[in-house]
Design a protein around this motif. Sequence first.
Motif, PDB file in Angstrom:
ATOM      1  N   ASN A 130       0.800  -1.224   0.000  1.00  7.52           N
ATOM      2  CA  ASN A 130       0.000   0.000   0.000  1.00  7.52           C
ATOM      3  C   ASN A 130       0.836   1.279   0.000  1.00  7.52           C
ATOM      4  OD1 ASN A 130      -2.726  -1.114   0.162  1.00  7.52           O
ATOM      5  ND2 ASN A 130      -2.097  -1.852   2.192  1.00  7.52           N
ATOM      6  N   ILE A 131       2.139   1.143   0.205  1.00  5.67           N
ATOM      7  CA  ILE A 131       3.001   2.317   0.352  1.00  5.67           C
ATOM      8  C   ILE A 131       3.978   2.487  -0.800  1.00  5.67           C
ATOM      9  CG2 ILE A 131       4.814   3.339   1.796  1.00  5.67           C
ATOM     10  CD1 ILE A 131       3.460   2.067   4.228  1.00  5.67           C
ATOM     11  N   SER A 139      11.940  11.005  12.093  1.00 11.96           N
ATOM     12  CA  SER A 139      12.178   9.628  11.603  1.00 11.96           C
ATOM     13  C   SER A 139      11.240   9.198  10.492  1.00 11.96           C
ATOM     14  CB  SER A 139      12.052   8.646  12.779  1.00 11.96           C
ATOM     15  OG  SER A 139      12.940   8.980  13.821  1.00 11.96           O
ATOM     16  N   GLY A 140      10.303  10.045  10.109  1.00  7.95           N
ATOM     17  CA  GLY A 140       9.284   9.644   9.148  1.00  7.95           C
ATOM     18  C   GLY A 140       9.831   9.172   7.819  1.00  7.95           C
ATOM     19  N   ALA A 141      10.836   9.856   7.286  1.00  2.39           N
ATOM     20  CA  ALA A 141      11.390   9.475   5.982  1.00  2.39           C
ATOM     21  C   ALA A 141      12.113   8.142   6.060  1.00  2.39           C
ATOM     22  CB  ALA A 141      12.320  10.569   5.472  1.00  2.39           C
ATOM     23  N   ALA A 142      12.918   7.959   7.104  1.00  2.96           N
ATOM     24  CA  ALA A 142      13.671   6.707   7.253  1.00  2.96           C
ATOM     25  C   ALA A 142      12.725   5.522   7.366  1.00  2.96           C
ATOM     26  CB  ALA A 142      14.582   6.788   8.481  1.00  2.96           C
ATOM     27  N   GLU A 143      11.632   5.697   8.107  1.00  2.00           N
ATOM     28  CA  GLU A 143      10.685   4.596   8.290  1.00  2.00           C
ATOM     29  C   GLU A 143       9.875   4.334   7.021  1.00  2.00           C
ATOM     30  OE1 GLU A 143      10.611   2.607  10.940  1.00  2.00           O
ATOM     31  OE2 GLU A 143      12.328   3.774  11.655  1.00  2.00           O
ATOM     32  N   ALA A 144       9.461   5.400   6.343  1.00  2.00           N
ATOM     33  CA  ALA A 144       8.662   5.215   5.122  1.00  2.00           C
ATOM     34  C   ALA A 144       9.487   4.574   4.008  1.00  2.00           C
ATOM     35  CB  ALA A 144       8.107   6.558   4.663  1.00  2.00           C
ATOM     36  N   ALA A 145      10.790   4.895   3.966  1.00  5.36           N
ATOM     37  CA  ALA A 145      11.660   4.328   2.932  1.00  5.36           C
ATOM     38  C   ALA A 145      11.740   2.805   3.036  1.00  5.36           C
ATOM     39  CB  ALA A 145      13.054   4.947   3.032  1.00  5.36           C
ATOM     40  N   PHE A 178       9.430   0.846   3.410  1.00  6.93           N
ATOM     41  CA  PHE A 178       8.272   0.251   2.736  1.00  6.93           C
ATOM     42  C   PHE A 178       8.182   0.714   1.278  1.00  6.93           C
ATOM     43  CE2 PHE A 178       7.399   0.291   7.258  1.00  6.93           C
ATOM     44  CZ  PHE A 178       6.914  -0.990   7.490  1.00  6.93           C
ATOM     45  N   GLY A 179       9.267   1.324   0.785  1.00  7.40           N
ATOM     46  CA  GLY A 179       9.309   1.693  -0.624  1.00  7.40           C
ATOM     47  C   GLY A 179       8.664   3.006  -0.984  1.00  7.40           C
ATOM     48  N   ALA A 180       8.393   3.876   0.006  1.00 10.54           N
ATOM     49  CA  ALA A 180       7.809   5.186  -0.283  1.00 10.54           C
ATOM     50  C   ALA A 180       8.773   6.006  -1.139  1.00 10.54           C
ATOM     51  CB  ALA A 180       7.491   5.926   1.012  1.00 10.54           C
ATOM     52  N   ILE A 186      14.934   9.206   0.784  1.00  9.87           N
ATOM     53  CA  ILE A 186      13.845   9.856   0.055  1.00  9.87           C
ATOM     54  C   ILE A 186      13.656  11.279   0.577  1.00  9.87           C
ATOM     55  CG2 ILE A 186      12.691   7.683  -0.458  1.00  9.87           C
ATOM     56  CD1 ILE A 186      10.784   8.184   1.868  1.00  9.87           C
ATOM     57  N   PRO A 187      13.193  12.195  -0.296  1.00  9.82           N
ATOM     58  CA  PRO A 187      13.028  13.592   0.122  1.00  9.82           C
ATOM     59  C   PRO A 187      11.894  13.761   1.128  1.00  9.82           C
ATOM     60  CG  PRO A 187      12.173  13.272  -2.086  1.00  9.82           C
ATOM     61  CD  PRO A 187      12.854  11.986  -1.705  1.00  9.82           C
ATOM     62  N   ALA A 188      12.073  14.722   2.041  1.00 11.40           N
ATOM     63  CA  ALA A 188      11.078  14.981   3.083  1.00 11.40           C
ATOM     64  C   ALA A 188      10.842  16.480   3.206  1.00 11.40           C
ATOM     65  CB  ALA A 188      11.544  14.415   4.416  1.00 11.40           C
ATOM     66  N   ALA A 189       9.582  16.861   3.287  1.00 13.94           N
ATOM     67  CA  ALA A 189       9.227  18.274   3.408  1.00 13.94           C
ATOM     68  C   ALA A 189       8.092  18.435   4.408  1.00 13.94           C
ATOM     69  CB  ALA A 189       8.808  18.844   2.052  1.00 13.94           C
ATOM     70  N   ALA A 190       8.009  19.632   4.988  1.00 13.20           N
ATOM     71  CA  ALA A 190       6.886  19.979   5.860  1.00 13.20           C
ATOM     72  C   ALA A 190       5.867  20.768   5.057  1.00 13.20           C
ATOM     73  CB  ALA A 190       7.382  20.812   7.040  1.00 13.20           C
ATOM     74  N   ILE A 191       4.607  20.548   5.341  1.00 10.69           N
ATOM     75  CA  ILE A 191       3.524  21.301   4.729  1.00 10.69           C
ATOM     76  C   ILE A 191       2.850  22.129   5.811  1.00 10.69           C
ATOM     77  CG2 ILE A 191       1.870  19.384   5.042  1.00 10.69           C
ATOM     78  CD1 ILE A 191       0.559  20.234   2.391  1.00 10.69           C
ATOM     79  N   SER A 192       2.392  23.327   5.471  1.00  8.88           N
ATOM     80  CA  SER A 192       1.738  24.180   6.463  1.00  8.88           C
ATOM     81  C   SER A 192       0.483  23.493   7.012  1.00  8.88           C
ATOM     82  CB  SER A 192       1.355  25.519   5.839  1.00  8.88           C
ATOM     83  OG  SER A 192       0.272  25.353   4.929  1.00  8.88           O
TER      84      SER A 192
END
Length: 466
Positions: A146-147, A178-184, A186-188, A220-226
């Motif tokens: 799913n990811i 840690s969000g990017a490291a964890e999502a990567a 699962f292939g995000a 993988i790239p990581a960004a913050a959204i408002s």
Amino acid sequence: MRLPLLLVALILCGTIFYAQSEDEKQIKALYDAALTNGKAYDWLNHLSNQIGGRLSGSVQAQQAVDYTKGQLDSLGLDRVWLQPVMVPKWVRGTPEFAYIETKPGLTTNVPICALGGSVATPDGGLKANIIEVQGIEELEKLGTENIEGKIVFYNRPMDPTKISTFAAYSGCVDQRYSGAAEAAKFGASGVIVRSMNLRLDDYPHTGSMGYGDTPVENRIPAAAISTEGAELLSTTLKLNPNIKFYFKQNCKQFPDVESYNVIGEIKGSTHPEEIMVVGGHLDSWDLGDGSHDDGAGCVQSMEVLRLFKKTGYRPKRTLRVVLFMNEENGLRGGNKYAEVAQNKNEQHVFALESDSGGFTPRGFSFDCSEENLKQIQSWKPLFEPYLIHMFVEGYSGADIGPLKGQGLVLAGLRPDSQRYFDHHHAENDTFEHVNKRELELGAATMASLVYLIDKYGTIPQKQIKG
């Protein structure tokens, strides 16, 4: 025997009353000096408006080092020096760009900013389907099927029911770091994180993130959204789960460069071997000018030493101001200071950090023994005329944390925190949002605590154990 006992009691009461009056007089002098001829606001004006954001490794960070050292030199301290430290150099590059695509050619722009330490997107940007989660723990449930290939959208907000906004921040900042490291795993293909902010606005909030042991080629790239952007993205996803998200960022990590902690010192008159530290971090993020985080803490700490000089108080113990470099994306300055102190066998007895913004001071939190906390809490009546009421056990500060092994008393200034995360790591962390009087009250409050610690000392660990 009653008369001598009565005389002794009267003498003791008189001594206590005299000490109390003497302390009240000195504390009032510190507040009066800060509120009538303080320098903190002028120093902050220069750091914010003439230098600006001071990301580690940048030209502006070096300008801040040179400026603050010059100002400390002008105070007539016993010693001022620079302590070299190697720091990371991450550059944001050209402004980021993002949009939500509901159907081909139909897009809505949303405000984003790269997280500090992130890799760039491909040159043409990254466009993919997006999947919303409330936290890292949901990734395992969704699984790779799913990811994979999608952009993970972390949308857990700060908890508005927590009165301490720092507790609310701690409750969701793991998805940013840690969000990017964890999502990567699962292939995000990328990560978008809701800004750490309690209000709804269009300011994306950056902050440090890390990849852990993720191989460079898998990052993988990581960004913050408002927060407004996050609300729009979440609502749009609910209406159409097949939308695509596009973002482009050009950030880059360079080799480490040399920078400095800026240190000034007043030598103790009777116990020079016992060191008290007061400080904040000189670096900031690059979106605003770092007035609250942590220009305010730096100038307040500098002001503590100036107030002692101004009021004619010579500390018994050695008092240092330390302006730490690289708190935001590495903590290199705090670690270097503690390392050098340990190598020199320096005896630190107290450290106070201001890194919670320049808002109205409410008190302090302390990381220390129960005996030391009780002693400090006994001084609470001296602060009540200044509406300072918070003397609690808790977190002190990131930069003084590495000193903890020495068994000293650690303290953190605690201002009113309700507005802090409106500005934290965002474009609107600017000088205009700092109130001069609140900033000065914070400096005087810090100076008053340092004065009492200096006068009465701390209770050593060996004495407590004995």
